[in-house]
Design a protein around this motif. Structure first.
Motif, PDB file in Angstrom:
ATOM      1  N   GLU A 178       0.827  -1.215   0.000  1.00 28.00           N
ATOM      2  CA  GLU A 178       0.000   0.000   0.000  1.00 28.00           C
ATOM      3  C   GLU A 178       0.857   1.260   0.000  1.00 28.00           C
ATOM      4  N   LEU A 179       1.912   1.253   0.790  1.00 21.40           N
ATOM      5  CA  LEU A 179       2.743   2.450   0.939  1.00 21.40           C
ATOM      6  C   LEU A 179       3.869   2.530  -0.085  1.00 21.40           C
ATOM      7  N   LEU A 180       4.069   1.467  -0.854  1.00 18.94           N
ATOM      8  CA  LEU A 180       5.227   1.413  -1.748  1.00 18.94           C
ATOM      9  C   LEU A 180       5.295   2.570  -2.742  1.00 18.94           C
ATOM     10  N   PRO A 181       4.210   2.984  -3.410  1.00 19.29           N
ATOM     11  CA  PRO A 181       4.325   4.122  -4.323  1.00 19.29           C
ATOM     12  C   PRO A 181       4.812   5.391  -3.625  1.00 19.29           C
ATOM     13  N   ALA A 182       4.328   5.627  -2.409  1.00 21.34           N
ATOM     14  CA  ALA A 182       4.779   6.811  -1.668  1.00 21.34           C
ATOM     15  C   ALA A 182       6.258   6.700  -1.323  1.00 21.34           C
ATOM     16  N   LEU A 183       6.709   5.510  -0.969  1.00 19.69           N
ATOM     17  CA  LEU A 183       8.115   5.321  -0.608  1.00 19.69           C
ATOM     18  C   LEU A 183       9.019   5.472  -1.831  1.00 19.69           C
ATOM     19  N   HIS A 184       8.581   4.985  -2.973  1.00 19.91           N
ATOM     20  CA  HIS A 184       9.334   5.221  -4.205  1.00 19.91           C
ATOM     21  C   HIS A 184       9.404   6.722  -4.506  1.00 19.91           C
ATOM     22  N   GLY A 185       8.324   7.416  -4.204  1.00 21.53           N
ATOM     23  CA  GLY A 185       8.332   8.866  -4.393  1.00 21.53           C
ATOM     24  C   GLY A 185       9.357   9.563  -3.518  1.00 21.53           C
ATOM     25  N   VAL A 186       9.558   9.041  -2.310  1.00 25.73           N
ATOM     26  CA  VAL A 186      10.584   9.593  -1.429  1.00 25.73           C
ATOM     27  C   VAL A 186      11.963   9.456  -2.066  1.00 25.73           C
ATOM     28  N   ALA A 187      12.289   8.264  -2.541  1.00 22.34           N
ATOM     29  CA  ALA A 187      13.599   8.045  -3.158  1.00 22.34           C
ATOM     30  C   ALA A 187      13.773   8.930  -4.390  1.00 22.34           C
ATOM     31  N   ASP A 188      12.737   9.011  -5.233  1.00 21.45           N
ATOM     32  CA  ASP A 188      12.831   9.831  -6.447  1.00 21.45           C
ATOM     33  C   ASP A 188      13.059  11.300  -6.110  1.00 21.45           C
ATOM     34  N   ALA A 189      12.348  11.805  -5.100  1.00 21.19           N
ATOM     35  CA  ALA A 189      12.488  13.213  -4.720  1.00 21.19           C
ATOM     36  C   ALA A 189      13.883  13.507  -4.186  1.00 21.19           C
ATOM     37  N   HIS A 190      14.467  12.578  -3.445  1.00 24.87           N
ATOM     38  CA  HIS A 190      15.816  12.793  -2.933  1.00 24.87           C
ATOM     39  C   HIS A 190      16.850  12.754  -4.058  1.00 24.87           C
ATOM     40  N   LEU A 191      16.597  11.946  -5.068  1.00 25.69           N
ATOM     41  CA  LEU A 191      17.505  11.918  -6.218  1.00 25.69           C
ATOM     42  C   LEU A 191      17.428  13.220  -7.008  1.00 25.69           C
ATOM     43  N   LYS A 192      16.238  13.747  -7.167  1.00 24.91           N
ATOM     44  CA  LYS A 192      16.054  14.981  -7.929  1.00 24.91           C
ATOM     45  C   LYS A 192      16.435  16.215  -7.114  1.00 24.91           C
ATOM     46  N   GLY A 193      16.253  16.134  -5.798  1.00 26.43           N
ATOM     47  CA  GLY A 193      16.496  17.270  -4.917  1.00 26.43           C
ATOM     48  C   GLY A 193      15.195  17.839  -4.403  1.00 26.43           C
ATOM     49  N   THR A 194      15.182  18.185  -3.123  1.00 30.85           N
ATOM     50  CA  THR A 194      13.986  18.731  -2.505  1.00 30.85           C
ATOM     51  C   THR A 194      14.376  19.931  -1.642  1.00 30.85           C
ATOM     52  N   ARG A 195      13.560  20.266  -0.666  1.00 34.19           N
ATOM     53  CA  ARG A 195      13.765  21.467   0.130  1.00 34.19           C
ATOM     54  C   ARG A 195      15.135  21.452   0.827  1.00 34.19           C
ATOM     55  N   TYR A 196      15.613  22.647   1.182  1.00 35.81           N
ATOM     56  CA  TYR A 196      16.794  22.839   2.032  1.00 35.81           C
ATOM     57  C   TYR A 196      18.059  22.199   1.466  1.00 35.81           C
ATOM     58  N   GLY A 197      18.158  22.117   0.160  1.00 33.49           N
ATOM     59  CA  GLY A 197      19.368  21.551  -0.430  1.00 33.49           C
ATOM     60  C   GLY A 197      19.537  20.069  -0.189  1.00 33.49           C
ATOM     61  N   ILE A 198      18.462  19.368   0.136  1.00 35.71           N
ATOM     62  CA  ILE A 198      18.528  17.918   0.352  1.00 35.71           C
ATOM     63  C   ILE A 198      18.523  17.245  -1.010  1.00 35.71           C
ATOM     64  N   VAL A 199      19.624  16.571  -1.346  1.00 36.14           N
ATOM     65  CA  VAL A 199      19.747  15.951  -2.656  1.00 36.14           C
ATOM     66  C   VAL A 199      20.848  14.894  -2.613  1.00 36.14           C
ATOM     67  N   VAL A 200      20.696  13.889  -3.456  1.00 35.31           N
ATOM     68  CA  VAL A 200      21.732  12.875  -3.603  1.00 35.31           C
ATOM     69  C   VAL A 200      22.833  13.437  -4.502  1.00 35.31           C
ATOM     70  N   ASP A 201      24.051  13.375  -4.034  1.00 32.53           N
ATOM     71  CA  ASP A 201      25.197  13.806  -4.824  1.00 32.53           C
ATOM     72  C   ASP A 201      25.412  12.777  -5.941  1.00 32.53           C
ATOM     73  N   PRO A 202      25.330  13.187  -7.199  1.00 26.08           N
ATOM     74  CA  PRO A 202      25.482  12.208  -8.286  1.00 26.08           C
ATOM     75  C   PRO A 202      26.876  11.602  -8.362  1.00 26.08           C
ATOM     76  N   VAL A 203      27.859  12.247  -7.736  1.00 25.97           N
ATOM     77  CA  VAL A 203      29.233  11.737  -7.792  1.00 25.97           C
ATOM     78  C   VAL A 203      29.402  10.487  -6.933  1.00 25.97           C
ATOM     79  N   ASP A 204      28.836  10.521  -5.692  1.00 25.47           N
ATOM     80  CA  ASP A 204      29.087   9.408  -4.770  1.00 25.47           C
ATOM     81  C   ASP A 204      27.817   8.742  -4.239  1.00 25.47           C
ATOM     82  N   ALA A 205      26.643   9.217  -4.664  1.00 20.86           N
ATOM     83  CA  ALA A 205      25.343   8.662  -4.250  1.00 20.86           C
ATOM     84  C   ALA A 205      25.040   8.885  -2.784  1.00 20.86           C
ATOM     85  N   LEU A 206      25.827   9.734  -2.087  1.00 18.01           N
ATOM     86  CA  LEU A 206      25.537  10.079  -0.706  1.00 18.01           C
ATOM     87  C   LEU A 206      24.577  11.257  -0.656  1.00 18.01           C
TER      88      LEU A 206
END
Length: 361
Positions: free
Chosen positions: A95-123
């Motif tokens: 039930e929650l899986l689509p929302a959880l995938h959305g969390v990962a996608d948003a962190h990859l793209k970048g969200t509020r307060y400069g929260i984003v996955v660094d494409p160089v090291d995936a951190l």
């Protein structure tokens, strides 16, 4: 009970209301270890409904919904994964899986307060002027005491753990998780390379903004102050590092007390051994040496994995049940003996983590 969920957690009585970070850290101890999984599932559904731009609402005491933590959402991923693992309730995971995938996608793209996955090291990196996004979020006159801009150690341990948990939930739903596992393995490898510090423990933050370096100096630095945040790198189900008894002994020597772990070692600059005084003094000491009982949870997990004796960890905190908030565990104590209790006398994550680690003794 709040608008966030039909069931909720009071972070600390009598001064705090419902906070998503506190709730998710407390989730396993308060709901899964006490036979309240049905109530817990309702809580998780309610909080999932607050997701926005990949971030969980931090429903606080301000009378409005705020999105201002980097780790609350990652603790939510952990809570859902633990719920499914412990209860076998794959229906909730599906039930929650689509929302959880959305969390990962948003962190990859970048969200509020400069929260984003660094494409160089995936951190995962985070930070914005005036923001304190981790659990060490105290401010004095609006200025963060420990801003921890960059790549905080526990945030990235949670990110790596969350990716693995999400990949497992994806596979349980019969879906392809290959890309999630690839991202997990990249971040895992980067963590193992970046976070170990020459001092014998882990950096608290890497790629932090440099202090005032001379012209031509480094733009970033890695912070190796001895803090307890690194414990999650050994304690989570998908911890990025193998148990390290020697590092844990160093951590214990600097941080461990009978009632929890100090937020900063006494030999560090800025250490504050007493959590007292006016609001500015208390907030200034909040994460600069003050002891937090909830940290006994991740310390115990890490120590057990390293084969260290944990039998002597609990007498002090068990005696505390009769000393302050009767039958409960305080929010904080002074960082120096005799470790006078401070903060809320009834604190959710303090109680939850003691419940959790004592259930698996």
């Amino acid at each position: 009970r709040t608008a966030a969920a039909p069931v909720d957690v009071v972070a600390g009585y009598p001064w705090f209301g419902a906070w998503s970070r506190d709730t998710m850290i407390s989730y396993e101890g308060l709901f899964l270890c006490t036979g309240r999984a049905q109530e817990g599932a309702a809580l998780l559904r309610g909080y999932a409904a607050t997701l926005s731009e990949g971030m969980l609402a931090n429903t606080a005491d301000t009378g409005r919904v705020e999105y201002n933590t980097v780790d609350g959402t990652l603790w939510f991923l952990h809570a859902v994964a633990r719920h499914v693992t412990v209860t076998g309730d794959t229906d909730l995971g599906d039930e929650l899986l689509p929302a959880l995938h959305g969390v990962a996608d948003a962190h990859l793209k970048g969200t509020r307060y400069g929260i984003v996955v660094d494409p160089v090291d995936a951190l995962l990196t985070c930070g914005a002027p005036g923001a304190a996004l981790t659990w060490m979020d105290a401010r004095v006159y609006g200025v963060p005491v420990t801003a921890r801009t960059g790549k905080p150690v526990e945030v990235n341990a949670l990110w790596i753990n969350g990716l693995a948990g999400l990949a497992e939930l994806t596979e349980l739903a019969g879906q392809d998780a290959a890309e999630l596992w690839r991202l997990h393995h990249r971040a895992h490898a980067s963590f193992r390379q970046r976070f170990p510090a020459p001092v014998g423990w882990l950096h608290d933050v890497v790629d932090a903004p440099a202090p005032a370096y001379p012209l031509g100096g480094a733009a970033h630095h890695d912070d190796d102050l001895l803090r307890p945040n690194q414990l999650l790198a050994w304690s989570l189900p998908y911890a990025p590092l193998e148990p390290d008894g020697e590092a844990l002994r160093r951590i214990a020597a600097g941080l461990l007390t009978p009632l929890g772990l100090r937020s900063l070692s006494p030999d560090s600059p800025g250490f504050a051994g007493r959590h007292s005084g006016g609001p500015a003094e208390r907030d200034g000491a909040y994460h600069q040496g003050t002891v937090w009982p909830w940290l006994l949870g991740p310390y115990t997990d890490a120590a057990r994995r390293a084969g260290l004796d944990v039998d002597n960890l609990f007498p002090g905190i068990e005696a505390h049940l009769r000393e302050h908030g009767l039958g409960s565990v305080s929010e904080t104590t002074d960082g120096l003996a005799p470790y006078r209790a401070t903060g809320c006398p009834f604190q959710a994550w303090s109680v939850a983590e003691l419940l959790r680690v004592r259930r698996i003794r």
